[in-house]
Design an enzyme around this catalytic site. Structure first.
Site, PDB file in Angstrom:
ATOM      1  N   SER A 142       0.845  -1.187   0.000  1.00 19.96           N
ATOM      2  CA  SER A 142       0.000   0.000   0.000  1.00 19.96           C
ATOM      3  C   SER A 142       0.888   1.248   0.000  1.00 19.96           C
ATOM      4  O   SER A 142       1.668   1.442  -0.920  1.00 19.96           O
ATOM      5  CB  SER A 142      -0.960  -0.035   1.194  1.00 19.96           C
ATOM      6  OG  SER A 142      -2.012   0.873   1.023  1.00 19.96           O
ATOM      7  N   HIS A 158      -8.308  -4.961  -1.237  1.00 12.68           N
ATOM      8  CA  HIS A 158      -7.039  -4.386  -0.791  1.00 12.68           C
ATOM      9  C   HIS A 158      -6.231  -5.370   0.050  1.00 12.68           C
ATOM     10  O   HIS A 158      -5.005  -5.364   0.021  1.00 12.68           O
ATOM     11  CB  HIS A 158      -7.317  -3.111   0.012  1.00 12.68           C
ATOM     12  CG  HIS A 158      -6.109  -2.291   0.297  1.00 12.68           C
ATOM     13  ND1 HIS A 158      -5.371  -1.670  -0.686  1.00 12.68           N
ATOM     14  CD2 HIS A 158      -5.492  -1.973   1.468  1.00 12.68           C
ATOM     15  CE1 HIS A 158      -4.376  -1.001  -0.140  1.00 12.68           C
ATOM     16  NE2 HIS A 158      -4.415  -1.167   1.161  1.00 12.68           N
ATOM     17  N   ASP A 170      -9.674  -3.750  -5.640  1.00 11.88           N
ATOM     18  CA  ASP A 170      -9.176  -2.888  -4.571  1.00 11.88           C
ATOM     19  C   ASP A 170      -9.759  -1.484  -4.737  1.00 11.88           C
ATOM     20  O   ASP A 170      -9.671  -0.896  -5.805  1.00 11.88           O
ATOM     21  CB  ASP A 170      -7.646  -2.841  -4.635  1.00 11.88           C
ATOM     22  CG  ASP A 170      -7.009  -2.219  -3.401  1.00 11.88           C
ATOM     23  OD1 ASP A 170      -7.718  -1.529  -2.651  1.00 11.88           O
ATOM     24  OD2 ASP A 170      -5.809  -2.432  -3.202  1.00 11.88           O
TER      25      ASP A 170
END
Length: 734
Positions: free
Chosen positions: A583, A704, A669
């Site tokens: 991320s 995600h 995501d």
């Protein structure tokens, strides 16, 4: 000749030379111009953003096929790691029951099943508080007398490509159970309500809700959050049980696109507490359930630019608010105020100090039980819990905080959920070497009761491993803390493989925590290093401030400086160091790939935020406006634009010999869109001068956090680790 699995991996790896490797897919170039502040950037791969375009899907599938072909020789290693994780895990297990009202709630897992099962059993009240709040003895794999299943995630997920539980709540009378489930990985949940007396699902169904659920104290309504088109939570609504969703009432709507919003019930369940904020200031609004017609009361308005959390509660019959705030306190402090103070101007309000500001202690938050304040603090990089009694709070008679005593240098202790009336609080404890433990801490006596340590099968012995704190010198003289974890038998002879991991954004700290999967690295002789770079919160608020906005590059250079320390320390072979992050940590991976590609044998970027400038320039993209407090606003500020353009990984790909790179992403995501790593990989292949493979792996049915289900998650982790271990020549168990 018979080969060991490691020899098979090496033989396969040697066969995958550049000459024999399949050709990667080539994304077509469609120039798209982006102009801001007199600067024009030509983006040849922006067309990959169109998720509905069959050509985009076909390209991602071609990338997956290429990745599978290039890494096929790693499959035996992936399977070995998966089996190691599986064999260390007690698959049939359950959590320590938590008491709420008249029930003990817990979750259990069963061997061979992907998802947890949420359960409860009735509690008894004998009049002995210690006995009544001691969880029942429940054993893995044994029937629990009187057990009631609230939700079986395996049944809920049957026939669906994805399943994740986003939130749940039970009415005070214990009759209704609300839960929110995601079946696509896009973090948009479906709310359902179950009658636990009959086992029947009610007709009430609310689509597209977000995290957080709560019933009001009279059990007639359930509160939930709704996101807007940019995936920002902006409405809190109340659904009255048994009525049409069309009649749901908006309790609060937040129209500022740069503010995040959520809610919870106060600990004593007298108020709905609505929190609105960004990383630099916030606002709390209260709904008094005893007087709902009075509407919402704002405590400190956002215009005062104070970052704070608030916990309303009764103290000696008076309505008080416990504030954790940064007013004249960069590391935050705790104050106590009467609720009646807040309508007055801020400078005229009277607050009593509960915890003074300390440059060496970060106050993360404060909560209350009926008898004590419970503090979460960070000192010497370590997250800790402290308690102090309500008696004398905010006066000269206030007692000093008390901290449970643990005997490791590097550990993490946090509050694991406690009931307001309970005579004890639940603590969660872990370290790099100690599997997660659950304690109950008696508030009156300071006694710790160990309720459970997560079992690790296969003869795990923490004495076989070492976790130490080291410090790297940054170019500007700042000392960067590093956590170095290794097997005790590893020698400091400069020959070992190593993996450096970091995150470094949003004041998120990479705290010591046990990982069953990480043992597969350590047992192959890997020296595992967590770099606590600026932008995280390990060293207090200033540590975060020094790694955000126009100081963001400190995050990247700190990581490289930590790598340099490792390469010179004797713990690692400089040619066998890999890097990993996800991320915002994936942004870090993209940045260090451009800064110092020669220092890494491999880089694994998980759901990486590598096209940061493009995303934040578009306020209609998910969460973009919310990010301005983290990175700055490049739309309005040319200095921010220029600074971000100078480090955004996608725009700074250069003719360099990049190492082996794996970008791992998810098609659904909503936080970091798949298009960012897809564009980045295309640019790396087009511009890079090296011969090492660069691959893109896209989970087509995930979000995600990757694929859902524990076995799928283990396989994902095994994939990432096998890619890394293969690159640093550490495939054999040491």
């Amino acid at each position: 000749m018979t080969h060991t699995p490691a020899e098979t991996v090496r033989a396969s790896s040697m066969a995958s030379s550049p000459a024999s490797r399949p050709e990667p897919p080539v994304a077509r170039k469609v120039p798209t111009e982006r102009s801001h502040h007199g600067d024009t950037f030509v983006d040849h791969y922006e067309w990959l953003r169109d998720k509905e375009n069959p050509d985009v899907v076909a390209h991602l599938q071609a990338e997956n096929a290429y990745t599978e072909a290039v890494t096929a020789h790693q499959q035996p290693l992936r399977e070995a790691i998966f089996q190691e994780i599986k064999n260390r895990t007690q698959e049939t297990d359950l959590s320590v029951p938590v008491r709420k009202d008249g029930w003990w709630y817990y979750g259990r897992m069963e061997e061979g099943k992907q998802y947890g099962i949420q359960c409860r059993v009735r509690a008894t009240d004998t009049g002995d508080p210690a006995a009544d709040w001691t969880p029942p003895q429940v054993a893995a794999g044994r029937p629990v007398p009187g057990e009631q299943i609230l939700l079986d995630g395996n049944a809920e997920a049957e026939g669906k490509p994805f399943f994740s539980l986003g939130g749940s709540a039970v009415t005070k009378d214990g009759r209704l159970y609300a839960y929110a489930a995601d079946y696509a990985g896009d973090e948009r949940f479906t709310l359902r309500i179950k009658d636990l007396d009959t086992g029947r699902l009610l007709d009430d169904v609310v689509e597209n809700v977000f995290y957080s659920l709560a019933f009001d104290p009279d059990d007639s309504r359930v509160f939930y959050t709704v996101v807007d088109e940019s995936w920002r939570p902006y409405q809190i609504k109340a659904h009255t049980i048994g009525t049409s969703v069309d009649s749901d009432v908006v309790i609060y709507q937040e129209d500022d696109p740069a503010m995040w919003m959520g809610f919870e019930l106060s600990a004593d369940r007298r108020h709905l507490v609505i929190g609105i904020g960004c990383s630099e200031y916030s606002e709390t609004r209260l709904l008094d359930f005893a007087d709902p017609d009075a509407g919402l009361q704002t405590l400190i308005p956002r215009s005062e630019r104070v970052l704070y959390d608030a916990e309303p509660f009764l103290l000696d019959g008076a309505q008080k608010v416990l504030l954790t705030h940064n007013k004249d306190a960069v590391n935050s402090m705790v104050s106590l105020a009467d609720l009646s103070e807040f309508p007055r101007p801020l400078d005229a309000q009277h607050w009593d100090t509960v915890v003074e500001h300390d440059d060496g202690v970060r106050v993360n938050g404060a909560g209350v039980t009926s008898t004590h304040v419970v503090l979460s603090i960070r000192k010497d990089t370590i997250e800790r819990v402290q308690v102090l009694p309500l008696d004398g709070l905010g006066t000269a008679a206030q007692a000093a905080p008390v901290e449970p005593d643990f005997d490791e240098e590097l550990f993490t202790a946090g509050v694991g959920g406690s009931d307001y009336e309970a005579p004890m609080i639940r603590l969660a404890y872990t370290s790099f070497l100690t599997p997660p433990r659950i304690y109950d801490y008696e508030l009156a006596t300071g006694t710790l009761h160990l309720r459970k340590e997560t079992p690790v099968l296969g003869g795990y012995d923490p004495a076989n491993y070492v976790a130490e704190r080291e410090w790297a010198a940054a170019a500007d003289g700042t000392k960067i803390p590093l956590s170095v974890v290794r097997k005790a038998t590893v020698q400091r002879d400069g020959s070992n493989p190593a993996l450096v991991y970091a995150y470094g954004s949003y004041e998120v700290s990479m705290d010591p925590a046990f990982s069953t999967a990480r043992l597969s690295l350590l047992d192959r002789g890997v020296v595992y290093v967590v770099a606590h770079v600026r932008g995280g919160g390990e060293m207090g608020r200033h540590w975060y401030d020094d790694g955000k906005k126009l100081h963001k590059k400190n995050t990247f250079t700190d990581f490289v400086d930590g790598t340099d320390w490792l390469a010179a320390s004797g713990w690692a072979d400089p040619a066998r160091i890999a890097a990993m992050g996800g991320s915002a940590g994936g942004l870090l991976m993209g940045a260090i790939a451009n800064l110092a590609p020669e220092k890494y044998a491999a880089i694994v970027a998980q759901v990486p935020f590598v096209d940061a400038l493009t995303s934040i320039l578009d306020p209609d993209l998910p969460l973009s406006a919310l990010e301005w407090e983290e990175w700055g606003n490049p739309i309005t500020d040319p200095e921010v634009y220029g600074y971000m353009k100078s480090y955004s990984p996608y725009e700074n790909v250069r003719p360099a010999a990049y190492p082996k790179i794996a970008a791992v992403t998810s098609f659904n995501d909503t936080r970091v869109l798949y298009v960012e790593p897809a564009k980045w990989v295309a640019a790396l292949r087009e511009t890079g001068t090296g011969s090492d493979p660069i691959v893109l792996k896209t989970e087509m049915d995930a979000g995600h956090g990757g694929a859902s289900g524990r076995y799928a998650a283990w396989k994902d982790r095994a994939w990432d680790y096998a890619f890394t271990l293969d690159a640093i020549d550490a495939t054999e168990l040491a």
